[in-house]
Design an enzyme around this catalytic site. Structure first.
Site, PDB file in Angstrom:
ATOM      1  N   ASN A  11      14.879 100.172  49.171  1.00  0.00           N
ATOM      2  CA  ASN A  11      15.288  99.347  48.032  1.00  0.00           C
ATOM      3  C   ASN A  11      14.642  97.984  48.108  1.00  0.00           C
ATOM      4  OD1 ASN A  11      17.371  96.924  48.197  1.00  0.00           O
ATOM      5  ND2 ASN A  11      17.820  98.275  49.937  1.00  0.00           N
ATOM      6  N   ILE A  52      15.980  95.535  45.838  1.00  0.00           N
ATOM      7  CA  ILE A  52      16.861  94.991  44.800  1.00  0.00           C
ATOM      8  C   ILE A  52      16.677  93.470  44.700  1.00  0.00           C
ATOM      9  CG2 ILE A  52      19.262  94.789  44.042  1.00  0.00           C
ATOM     10  CD1 ILE A  52      18.482  97.696  44.093  1.00  0.00           C
ATOM     11  N   CYS A 107      16.725  86.364  55.750  1.00  0.00           N
ATOM     12  CA  CYS A 107      15.937  85.694  54.716  1.00  0.00           C
ATOM     13  C   CYS A 107      15.110  84.586  55.354  1.00  0.00           C
ATOM     14  CB  CYS A 107      16.854  85.074  53.683  1.00  0.00           C
ATOM     15  SG  CYS A 107      17.870  83.785  54.367  1.00  0.00           S
ATOM     16  N   GLY A 132      24.197 102.126  59.407  1.00  0.00           N
ATOM     17  CA  GLY A 132      22.817 102.617  59.321  1.00  0.00           C
ATOM     18  C   GLY A 132      22.840 104.130  59.258  1.00  0.00           C
ATOM     19  N   GLY A 133      22.864 104.678  58.053  1.00  0.00           N
ATOM     20  CA  GLY A 133      22.763 106.121  57.865  1.00  0.00           C
ATOM     21  C   GLY A 133      24.024 106.899  58.142  1.00  0.00           C
TER      22      GLY A 133
HETATM   23  C1  LIG Z   1      20.652  99.216  47.411  1.00  0.00           C
HETATM   24  C2  LIG Z   1      21.017  98.413  48.628  1.00  0.00           C
HETATM   25  C3  LIG Z   1      21.410  97.080  48.483  1.00  0.00           C
HETATM   26  C4  LIG Z   1      21.738  96.319  49.618  1.00  0.00           C
HETATM   27  N1  LIG Z   1      22.151  95.025  49.455  1.00  0.00           N
HETATM   28  C5  LIG Z   1      22.504  94.297  50.539  1.00  0.00           C
HETATM   29  C6  LIG Z   1      23.009  92.982  50.384  1.00  0.00           C
HETATM   30  O1  LIG Z   1      23.169  92.442  49.285  1.00  0.00           O
HETATM   31  N2  LIG Z   1      23.318  92.293  51.531  1.00  0.00           N
HETATM   32  C7  LIG Z   1      23.208  92.846  52.793  1.00  0.00           C
HETATM   33  O2  LIG Z   1      23.518  92.177  53.787  1.00  0.00           O
HETATM   34  N3  LIG Z   1      22.763  94.113  52.944  1.00  0.00           N
HETATM   35  C8  LIG Z   1      22.414  94.846  51.870  1.00  0.00           C
HETATM   36  N4  LIG Z   1      22.000  96.138  52.030  1.00  0.00           N
HETATM   37  C9  LIG Z   1      21.960  96.734  53.385  1.00  0.00           C
HETATM   38  C10 LIG Z   1      23.223  97.556  53.680  1.00  0.00           C
HETATM   39  O3  LIG Z   1      24.398  96.765  53.622  1.00  0.00           O
HETATM   40  C11 LIG Z   1      23.132  98.224  55.067  1.00  0.00           C
HETATM   41  O4  LIG Z   1      23.022  97.216  56.050  1.00  0.00           O
HETATM   42  C12 LIG Z   1      21.936  99.158  55.214  1.00  0.00           C
HETATM   43  O5  LIG Z   1      21.668  99.823  54.005  1.00  0.00           O
HETATM   44  C13 LIG Z   1      22.138 100.195  56.334  1.00  0.00           C
HETATM   45  O6  LIG Z   1      23.232 101.039  56.078  1.00  0.00           O
HETATM   46  P1  LIG Z   1      23.089 102.477  55.324  1.00  0.00           P
HETATM   47  O7  LIG Z   1      21.943 103.196  55.982  1.00  0.00           O
HETATM   48  O8  LIG Z   1      24.406 103.143  55.488  1.00  0.00           O
HETATM   49  O9  LIG Z   1      22.771 102.169  53.894  1.00  0.00           O
HETATM   50  C14 LIG Z   1      21.662  96.908  50.913  1.00  0.00           C
HETATM   51  C15 LIG Z   1      21.260  98.252  51.037  1.00  0.00           C
HETATM   52  C16 LIG Z   1      20.943  99.006  49.927  1.00  0.00           C
HETATM   53  C17 LIG Z   1      20.534 100.449  50.104  1.00  0.00           C
END
Ligand SMILES: Cc1cc2nc3c(=O)[nH]c(=O)nc-3n(C[C@H](O)[C@H](O)[C@H](O)COP(=O)(O)O)c2cc1C
Length: 314
Positions: A72, A74, A133, A245-246
């Site tokens: 992503n 975003i 960031c 993470g996943g």
């Molecule tokens: C679409 C999307 C938007 C995300 N937006 C943020 C965010 O605004 N702030 C943040 O700290 N992490 C953000 N993340 C990261 C997730 O919170 C998480 O740390 C990361 O995706 C790993 O977990 P997962 O594999 O279960 O998705 C975002 C992840 C995705 C996929």
């Protein structure tokens, strides 16, 4: 039966949180009404990251599906601090679980403004610092460098008594060193992992698919990396760790808890199934009844992170 957890002095009904930015509770409330509140999928809710100024986010396309996850870009679209406080916070305060607000500053001054204003609101239980960031003053990614992370924490720590969670980036050379610096400078917990840097090409043109060229990889593809980082970070700090993470099942959540996490968070899987947090919570309870041994205590050279593996209460 639930598995109550205490995280930074805040009592939670269980150990399952959402990853910031991956569950839009305000949109879900509109879609599902009060049914969402009656069966809320998480034990605490983490807001998407807010910044001082409003942001549109990155140009589209912003998502690419990989064989085992997502990339992503975003780009943190949000209403900005004042917009969040005026319109999102009152809606998020109606959720039936403690609220964690995620903030990101492009300088220590910005971070301080966010922590000071968010920290004075009673509706907020904890603040998560998203340090993935670049600091515009140094050009360095705050969370990639232990000294930068410590400086950020030292600046904001005196501004609030609310628990501060530092969301670590996996793109740092040594995440445990960043976690240790955060702990020494006053962090109450760390969460990890944020997304790994990645990119995809348009199969027709061989040009970058994402409007921002690169993005963040998440989902099952990153789980093994995340598990290792949760393990090594938890072994290095005494504050609690929130692992993500996943994660898509109770068994995978149990792996992260056994590796030293106090709580886990679900991100990408919620796009497939918005109720997955509840399923994971009940699978975890079933697994606890089978009394699986805790890896972190038996094989990792002692109990990491001050015995957080035992933070699950009966
Ligand atoms: C679409 C999307 C938007 C995300 N937006 C943020 C965010 O605004 N702030 C943040 O700290 N992490 C953000 N993340 C990261 C997730 O919170 C998480 O740390 C990361 O995706 C790993 O977990 P997962 O594999 O279960 O998705 C975002 C992840 C995705 C996929």
């Amino acid at each position: 039966m639930t598995a109550r957890v205490e995280l930074c002095g805040v009592a939670l009904g269980g150990p399952v949180l959402n990853g910031s930015g991956t569950f839009d509770a305000i949109a879900a409330r509109r879609a599902f009404g009060d049914a969402l509140l009656e069966r809320f999928p998480f034990d605490a809710f983490v807001s998407k990251t807010i910044t001082v100024e409003p942001r549109q986010g990155n140009p589209p396309p912003r998502l690419w599906e990989t064989p085992a996850g997502l990339i992503n870009s975003i780009g943190l679209p949000n209403k900005g601090l004042e917009g969040f406080l005026a319109s999102d916070l009152p809606e998020l305060a109606e959720l039936p679980v403690p609220l964690v607000v995620s903030v990101m500053g492009f300088s220590r001054d910005e971070l301080a403004a966010l922590v000071a204003r968010v920290g004075e609101r009673d509706e907020v239980a904890m603040i998560e610092l998203n340090v993935s960031c670049p600091n515009v003053e140094t050009g360095l990614v705050m969370g990639a460098d232990p000294a930068e992370t410590a400086r950020a924490l030292e600046r904001v720590r005196p501004l609030t008594e609310k628990p501060l969670i530092v969301k670590l980036t996996p793109n740092a050379e040594e995440p445990p060193a960043v976690a240790a610096a955060a702990e020494s400078a006053g962090a109450d917990a760390v969460s990890l992992i944020n997304t790994l840097k990645g990119m995809a090409l348009d199969p027709e043109t061989r040009r970058p698919w994402l409007g921002a060229v690169t993005g963040g990889v998440s989902g099952p593809a990153v789980r093994a990396v995340a598990l290792e980082q949760v393990h090594s970070v938890s072994a290095r700090v005494t504050i609690p760790t929130i692992g993500m993470g996943g994660i898509a099942s109770g068994g995978q959540a149990a792996d992260f808890l056994a590796a030293g996490a106090t709580c886990i968070a679900v991100g990408t899987e919620s796009f497939r199934d918005p109720a997955v947090g509840r399923r994971i919570a009940s699978e975890l309870v079933e697994l606890r009844q089978t009394r699986q041994p805790a890896f972190a205590q038996s094989e990792a050279g002692g109990t990491p992170s001050g015995g957080q593996g035992s933070a699950l209460l009966p």
